[in-house]
Design a protein around this motif. Structure first.
Motif, PDB file in Angstrom:
ATOM      1  N   SER A   1       0.820  -1.205   0.000  1.00 18.71           N
ATOM      2  CA  SER A   1       0.000   0.000   0.000  1.00 18.71           C
ATOM      3  C   SER A   1       0.857   1.259   0.000  1.00 18.71           C
ATOM      4  O   SER A   1       1.986   1.252   0.484  1.00 18.71           O
ATOM      5  CB  SER A   1      -0.940   0.012   1.210  1.00 18.71           C
ATOM      6  N   ASN A   2       0.325   2.296  -0.557  1.00 19.21           N
ATOM      7  CA  ASN A   2       1.005   3.585  -0.630  1.00 19.21           C
ATOM      8  C   ASN A   2       0.012   4.638  -0.158  1.00 19.21           C
ATOM      9  O   ASN A   2      -0.833   5.084  -0.922  1.00 19.21           O
ATOM     10  CB  ASN A   2       1.451   3.841  -2.074  1.00 19.21           C
ATOM     11  N   ARG A   3       0.102   5.022   1.107  1.00 15.31           N
ATOM     12  CA  ARG A   3      -0.924   5.877   1.702  1.00 15.31           C
ATOM     13  C   ARG A   3      -0.984   7.247   1.023  1.00 15.31           C
ATOM     14  O   ARG A   3       0.027   7.911   0.802  1.00 15.31           O
ATOM     15  CB  ARG A   3      -0.655   6.046   3.195  1.00 15.31           C
TER      16      ARG A   3
ATOM     17  N   GLU B   1      -4.748   2.998  -3.045  1.00 22.29           N
ATOM     18  CA  GLU B   1      -3.526   2.930  -2.239  1.00 22.29           C
ATOM     19  C   GLU B   1      -2.840   1.570  -2.338  1.00 22.29           C
ATOM     20  O   GLU B   1      -1.729   1.394  -1.837  1.00 22.29           O
ATOM     21  CB  GLU B   1      -3.859   3.215  -0.774  1.00 22.29           C
TER      22      GLU B   1
END
Length: 669
Positions: free
Chosen positions: A2-4, A325
């Motif tokens: 995930s990439n917030r 995300e």
């Protein structure tokens, strides 16, 4: 992995921008709005943490300019873009540009968009995936001979559609072979002019269709789910007006079959994010075991997503953000299947004239509160508020009104109450039409289809006609509003034709059109009012007038309605009807064209310096009546027409408030 998302730019405007911002606020994500010249003071700009100007009012020079959106991301440090719906939301080149610039696009991949962009190719893809499609032709040979032959094979009536079309553009119904060449020519021309693509497809025309769509989501692992169906059959000009979830009358078996087909459609293109698979259902013989066919897939969030949220308790915008995300789907299909609770119905409140072929309307919204409490089962999604302008540049939707109930009838009743309690004035709207649709017995019975409005047009599109009673209530509202502004019923404060030892009296006039002026003879005794219109007489007692809510007792019954009063109009929003009643010209000075009855108002607060006439005097147009001092300047009030002075109760030295009635000029007999 995930990439917030930390800061999200919404590449859109209006209610969808406000909707996305509200979810981001709850999730702790900073937001950036973009705005055109026309939207500099818009609600979504005010709600966002930051805002960037992107050009003139025309969407082609602002909201549709991908480079301006990307530049706004760079200058604000936004790491993600939510496209909303419309504008760039289904533009694969924009999705690719975001990715190339290291910006997360909250939506599907460009490949998924392209797979579903052209209706013909999408239908072929769905056929290959085992999803039922409407019988038809979507081949490359576009000659008139081939299209004619294929129409004969499919069987009339047929539907001619531009492959890149939408919203009814590039679409023609053909019931007879002799009409086919002209329909093809028109659809091609519209497809080319509107979408730059003149390729056509042919479908069997379903004469009694229902439009049922499935909300789908997919994640980066290739897993897809559906969150039940929505019925969007009530449409005008191929645009949805009323939407609900679940679809009325649908069996468990049919829901399962349609849900499985929608998931197969999403998985066939490796879909990621929110999407809607739209089906057309042939209900000529009822809904039970009715055949359904794939129509198209919208690769974005839909306007009507709130009804799905209401019956599932899920925030679909949050789902979009979580999936963008890189997170897996929040729930599995088994978990979703037990979520559904109750029923939800949504209507789109538009600035448009239902009684003139639903033509869009423009103007300034005068009375509307998007933050009003909709009650525990209601919801208002809006992008405008009182004072905002509905312009020619964008979609004329004012708000979406949504209500939930334990069953369908309870949801309809709750929504009807919400619409009734949501007044909008200042411009034409479809409010009364929506109430008529929600009250139609066939709608209550669940007998809905895309021809519903046309079938019931005699009742749904019957314009309300004001009665003498309505004009009396409007007159009472004028007096009540004036008393409220004056802060009481002291006759010296109100200056409303007060006469010593007699009830105050005056005349009001309304313009009914075609040179027909209606006269109301008013008598005021404090809060007790009497109105005479011809031989009819009406009486009422004012209870209160505050925040545009007028409460009064009339004919032994306490009534409440929304009323907006100004010098030119009185708008009454009551029950099923919105009535805007034009007041006859009331300008006391300088109107050289006014030959009608004249009620003379104080143009601003001031002091009476001289009274040049007496009550009962016969005066000529242009003759001086009063001299006022206002803002350190003297102003002479002249007669707007020939006539007899009535209701004059002023003397030199009296102070008057702005808008106060000074006197009347009555016809001489």
């Amino acid at each position: 992995m995930s990439n917030r998302i930390k800061k999200l730019l919404i590449a859109n405007r209006g209610e969808i921008a406000c909707r996305v911002i509200s979810t981001c606020q709850r999730m702790g994500i900073k937001t950036v709005a973009v705005y055109s010249d026309a939207d500099a003071k818009a609600l979504h700009v005010e709600m966002a943490d930051e805002a960037v100007h992107i050009g003139p009012a025309q969407a082609t020079e602002s909201y549709l300019k991908a480079d301006k959106i990307l530049n706004a991301c760079k200058v604000t440090g936004a790491d993600a873009v939510h496209p909303g719906y419309g504008f760039l939301s289904e533009n694969p080149a924009f999705a690719e540009a975001c990715e190339e610039n290291g910006i997360i696009f909250v939506g599907p991949s460009a490949a998924s968009m392209r797979a579903m962009a052209l209706k013909g190719a999408a239908k072929q893809l769905m056929e290959d995936a085992g999803v039922p499609v409407v019988p038809g032709y979507h081949g490359e040979d576009q000659t008139l001979e081939t299209l004619t032959r294929e129409a004969e094979r499919v069987g009339y009536p047929v539907l001619i559609k531009a492959v890149a079309g939408g919203g009814g553009k590039g679409m023609r119904k053909v019931f007879d072979a002799k009409d086919l060449p002209a329909a093809i020519e028109g659809a091609r021309r519209e497809g080319k002019n509107s979408f730059g693509n003149e390729t056509l497809l042919i479908e069997k025309y379903i004469q009694k269709p229902r439009h049922i769509e499935l909300q789908v989501f997919g994640d980066s692992e290739g897993i897809a789910v559906h969150l039940f169906e929505r019925d969007c059959s009530l449409q005008r000009r191929h645009q949805k007006v009323v939407e609900e979830a679940p679809a009325p009358g649908m069996s468990v078996e049919m829901r399962g079959a349609m849900g499985d087909a929608a998931v197969r459609a999403a998985e066939a293109i490796g879909y990621q994010g929110a999407g809607t698979v739209e089906f057309i259902v042939d209900v000529a013989n009822g809904l039970d075991d009715a055949p359904f066919f794939f129509m198209e897939m919208n690769t974005r969030l839909q306007v009507e997503h709130p009804v799905t949220e209401m019956i599932t308790g899920q925030d679909l915008v949050e789902w979009q953000i979580r999936i963008a995300e890189g997170n897996p789907l929040p729930l599995s299909q088994d978990e979703i299947d037990v979520l559904t609770d109750g029923h939800a119905v949504e209507v789109r409140l538009y600035a448009e004239d239902p009684y003139n072929d639903f033509l869009p309307a423009t103007g300034r919204v005068r009375l509307f509160d998007p933050f009003a409490d909709p009650g525990p089962t209601g919801r208002i999604d809006a992008g405008v508020r009182a004072g905002d302008e509905v312009s020619i540049h964008y979609d004329p939707m004012i708000a979406k009104l949504i209500a939930w109930g334990e069953d369908r009838q309870q949801a309809i009743d709750a929504l009807r109450n919400l619409v009734q309690e949501t007044p909008v004035t200042g411009l034409k709207t479809n409010r009364d039409f929506l109430l008529a649709a929600l009250s139609e017995q066939d709608f209550a019975n669940g007998d809905v289809h895309t021809g519903f409005i046309e079938e019931h047009k005699d009742t749904l599109l019957k314009k309300p006609v004001p009665t003498n009673r309505d004009y009396a209530v409007a007159s009472f509202a004028i007096v009540a509003a004036r008393q409220a502004r004056a802060g009481g019923d002291d006759p010296w404060a109100i200056l409303d034709a007060f006469r010593m030892n007699l009830p105050a009296s005056e005349q009001l006039w309304f313009d009914k059109g075609e040179n027909d002026v209606l006269t109301v003879k008013m008598r005021e005794d404090g809060t007790h009012l009497t109105a005479e219109i011809g031989a009819a007489s009406f009486a009422a007692d004012i209870v209160s007038f505050a925040d545009n809510v007028f409460t009064y007792v009339m004919e032994g019954r306490r009534e409440r309605l929304f009323a907006e009063v100004d010098d030119k109009h009185v708008t009454l929003v009551k029950g099923e009807a919105t009535l805007t009643l034009a007041r006859h010209a009331r300008d006391g000075g300088g109107d050289d064209e006014a030959d009608g009855p004249g009620t003379i108002l104080a143009p601003m607060p001031g002091k009476i310096l001289d009274v040049k006439v007496a009550d009962g005097d016969i005066v000529e147009k242009g003759q001086p009546l009063l001299v006022m001092e206002a803002m350190k300047m003297e102003q002479t009030i002249n007669a707007p027409r020939d006539g007899k002075v009535t209701g004059l109760g002023l003397k030199a030295g009296d102070q008057v408030t702005g808008g106060a009635v000074l006197l009347n000029i009555q016809d001489t007999e």
